[in-house]
Motif scaffolding. Structure first.
Motif, PDB file in Angstrom:
ATOM      1  N   UNK A  80       1.497  -7.600 -10.986  1.00 10.24           N
ATOM      2  CA  UNK A  80       0.234  -8.311 -11.205  1.00 10.24           C
ATOM      3  C   UNK A  80      -0.900  -7.330 -11.442  1.00 10.24           C
ATOM      4  N   UNK A  81      -1.104  -6.403 -10.493  1.00 12.52           N
ATOM      5  CA  UNK A  81      -2.189  -5.443 -10.646  1.00 12.52           C
ATOM      6  C   UNK A  81      -1.993  -4.244  -9.736  1.00 12.52           C
ATOM      7  N   UNK A  82      -2.713  -3.195 -10.061  1.00 16.39           N
ATOM      8  CA  UNK A  82      -2.714  -1.983  -9.253  1.00 16.39           C
ATOM      9  C   UNK A  82      -4.150  -1.496  -9.157  1.00 16.39           C
ATOM     10  N   UNK A  83      -4.603  -1.300  -7.933  1.00 17.64           N
ATOM     11  CA  UNK A  83      -5.947  -0.765  -7.718  1.00 17.64           C
ATOM     12  C   UNK A  83      -5.823   0.353  -6.693  1.00 17.64           C
ATOM     13  N   UNK A  84      -6.164   1.562  -7.114  1.00 20.36           N
ATOM     14  CA  UNK A  84      -6.062   2.709  -6.215  1.00 20.36           C
ATOM     15  C   UNK A  84      -4.629   2.917  -5.769  1.00 20.36           C
ATOM     16  N   UNK A  85      -4.413   2.883  -4.450  1.00 20.30           N
ATOM     17  CA  UNK A  85      -3.070   3.095  -3.919  1.00 20.30           C
ATOM     18  C   UNK A  85      -2.415   1.783  -3.467  1.00 20.30           C
ATOM     19  N   UNK A 106       0.845  -1.196   0.000  1.00 19.50           N
ATOM     20  CA  UNK A 106       0.000   0.000   0.000  1.00 19.50           C
ATOM     21  C   UNK A 106       0.878   1.242   0.000  1.00 19.50           C
ATOM     22  N   UNK A 107       0.526   2.197  -0.835  1.00 21.53           N
ATOM     23  CA  UNK A 107       1.190   3.500  -0.837  1.00 21.53           C
ATOM     24  C   UNK A 107       0.359   4.456   0.010  1.00 21.53           C
ATOM     25  N   UNK A 108       0.986   5.070   0.984  1.00 26.22           N
ATOM     26  CA  UNK A 108       0.274   6.029   1.819  1.00 26.22           C
ATOM     27  C   UNK A 108       0.050   7.323   1.046  1.00 26.22           C
ATOM     28  N   UNK A 109      -0.963   8.065   1.454  1.00 27.96           N
ATOM     29  CA  UNK A 109      -1.312   9.308   0.750  1.00 27.96           C
ATOM     30  C   UNK A 109      -0.180  10.329   0.754  1.00 27.96           C
ATOM     31  N   UNK A 110       0.645  10.334   1.798  1.00 29.23           N
ATOM     32  CA  UNK A 110       1.719  11.323   1.876  1.00 29.23           C
ATOM     33  C   UNK A 110       2.946  10.931   1.051  1.00 29.23           C
ATOM     34  N   UNK A 111       2.902   9.811   0.350  1.00 33.82           N
ATOM     35  CA  UNK A 111       4.076   9.366  -0.409  1.00 33.82           C
ATOM     36  C   UNK A 111       4.235  10.104  -1.734  1.00 33.82           C
ATOM     37  N   UNK A 112       3.158  10.653  -2.275  1.00 34.58           N
ATOM     38  CA  UNK A 112       3.195  11.371  -3.555  1.00 34.58           C
ATOM     39  C   UNK A 112       3.686  10.500  -4.707  1.00 34.58           C
ATOM     40  N   UNK A 113       3.507   9.181  -4.601  1.00 31.06           N
ATOM     41  CA  UNK A 113       3.922   8.256  -5.650  1.00 31.06           C
ATOM     42  C   UNK A 113       2.698   7.705  -6.357  1.00 31.06           C
ATOM     43  N   UNK A 114       2.857   7.369  -7.631  1.00 33.11           N
ATOM     44  CA  UNK A 114       1.786   6.745  -8.392  1.00 33.11           C
ATOM     45  C   UNK A 114       1.960   5.234  -8.288  1.00 33.11           C
ATOM     46  N   UNK A 115       0.882   4.510  -7.974  1.00 32.78           N
ATOM     47  CA  UNK A 115       0.965   3.086  -7.675  1.00 32.78           C
ATOM     48  C   UNK A 115       1.536   2.257  -8.824  1.00 32.78           C
ATOM     49  N   UNK A 116       1.005   2.416 -10.024  1.00 31.81           N
ATOM     50  CA  UNK A 116       1.431   1.562 -11.137  1.00 31.81           C
ATOM     51  C   UNK A 116       2.895   1.817 -11.512  1.00 31.81           C
ATOM     52  N   UNK A 117       3.286   3.060 -11.580  1.00 33.82           N
ATOM     53  CA  UNK A 117       4.667   3.395 -11.929  1.00 33.82           C
ATOM     54  C   UNK A 117       5.627   2.881 -10.851  1.00 33.82           C
ATOM     55  N   UNK A 118       5.284   3.087  -9.595  1.00 33.20           N
ATOM     56  CA  UNK A 118       6.124   2.624  -8.490  1.00 33.20           C
ATOM     57  C   UNK A 118       6.223   1.107  -8.486  1.00 33.20           C
ATOM     58  N   UNK A 119       5.093   0.443  -8.728  1.00 28.57           N
ATOM     59  CA  UNK A 119       5.076  -1.021  -8.755  1.00 28.57           C
ATOM     60  C   UNK A 119       5.990  -1.560  -9.851  1.00 28.57           C
ATOM     61  N   UNK A 120       5.935  -0.972 -11.030  1.00 27.18           N
ATOM     62  CA  UNK A 120       6.791  -1.417 -12.131  1.00 27.18           C
ATOM     63  C   UNK A 120       8.267  -1.201 -11.826  1.00 27.18           C
ATOM     64  N   UNK A 121       8.605  -0.085 -11.193  1.00 25.23           N
ATOM     65  CA  UNK A 121       9.992   0.185 -10.822  1.00 25.23           C
ATOM     66  C   UNK A 121      10.484  -0.809  -9.776  1.00 25.23           C
ATOM     67  N   UNK A 122       9.652  -1.091  -8.778  1.00 25.80           N
ATOM     68  CA  UNK A 122      10.029  -2.046  -7.737  1.00 25.80           C
ATOM     69  C   UNK A 122      10.162  -3.440  -8.340  1.00 25.80           C
ATOM     70  N   UNK A 123       9.205  -3.820  -9.184  1.00 26.91           N
ATOM     71  CA  UNK A 123       9.238  -5.150  -9.805  1.00 26.91           C
ATOM     72  C   UNK A 123      10.525  -5.353 -10.599  1.00 26.91           C
ATOM     73  N   UNK A 124      10.935  -4.325 -11.316  1.00 26.08           N
ATOM     74  CA  UNK A 124      12.170  -4.418 -12.096  1.00 26.08           C
ATOM     75  C   UNK A 124      13.385  -4.556 -11.165  1.00 26.08           C
ATOM     76  N   UNK A 125      13.374  -3.838 -10.056  1.00 26.34           N
ATOM     77  CA  UNK A 125      14.498  -3.863  -9.116  1.00 26.34           C
ATOM     78  C   UNK A 125      14.660  -5.207  -8.420  1.00 26.34           C
ATOM     79  N   UNK A 126      13.538  -5.848  -8.101  1.00 26.34           N
ATOM     80  CA  UNK A 126      13.609  -7.118  -7.346  1.00 26.34           C
ATOM     81  C   UNK A 126      13.319  -8.340  -8.223  1.00 26.34           C
ATOM     82  N   UNK A 127      13.296  -8.133  -9.551  1.00 26.91           N
ATOM     83  CA  UNK A 127      13.060  -9.219 -10.519  1.00 26.91           C
ATOM     84  C   UNK A 127      11.735  -9.943 -10.244  1.00 26.91           C
ATOM     85  N   UNK A 128      10.688  -9.166 -10.075  1.00 22.23           N
ATOM     86  CA  UNK A 128       9.353  -9.712  -9.824  1.00 22.23           C
ATOM     87  C   UNK A 128       8.432  -9.345 -10.980  1.00 22.23           C
TER      88      UNK A 128
END
Length: 96
Positions: A74-79, A49-71
């Motif tokens: 799957x999906x992004x819904x809201x935060x 979960x991304x907290x509201x104060x993070x100012x990050x977009x869920x899908x973009x952040x998820x893709x960056x993390x997935x690339x970093x940890x070789x994962x």
């Protein structure tokens, strides 16, 4: 790379799990990536979960993390977003 059928199966599994991690205003640090890597090895399928104060977009952040940890993203819904990575001793059997 996941097929549509595999992604749908993982989405159905992820529906019943709670987020195990929250990312706040500190953003994605090396420590956060290490924790995500460890969680993926232990659980294979995790929701974050991304907290509201993070100012990050869920899908973009998820893709960056997935690339970093070789994962796989799957999906992004809201935060919230879901990541999957097969562990050495796989617990989740995904359809072919």
């Amino acid at each position: 790379m996941l097929t549509g059928k595999q992604r749908s199966y993982l989405k159905s599994l992820a529906n019943g799990i709670d987020p195990i991690m929250q990312i706040g205003k500190g953003g994605v640090t090396d420590n956060v990536l290490k924790q995500i890597d460890d969680a993926l090895e232990a659980r294979e399928l995790i929701k974050i979960k991304l907290l509201n104060n993070s100012q990050l977009e869920a899908k973009q952040t998820a893709n960056e993390i997935a690339e970093s940890v070789r994962a796989e993203f799957v999906q992004s819904i809201g935060n919230k977003f879901v990541l999957y990575r097969e562990a050495k001793d796989a617990q989740i059997v995904i359809p072919k």
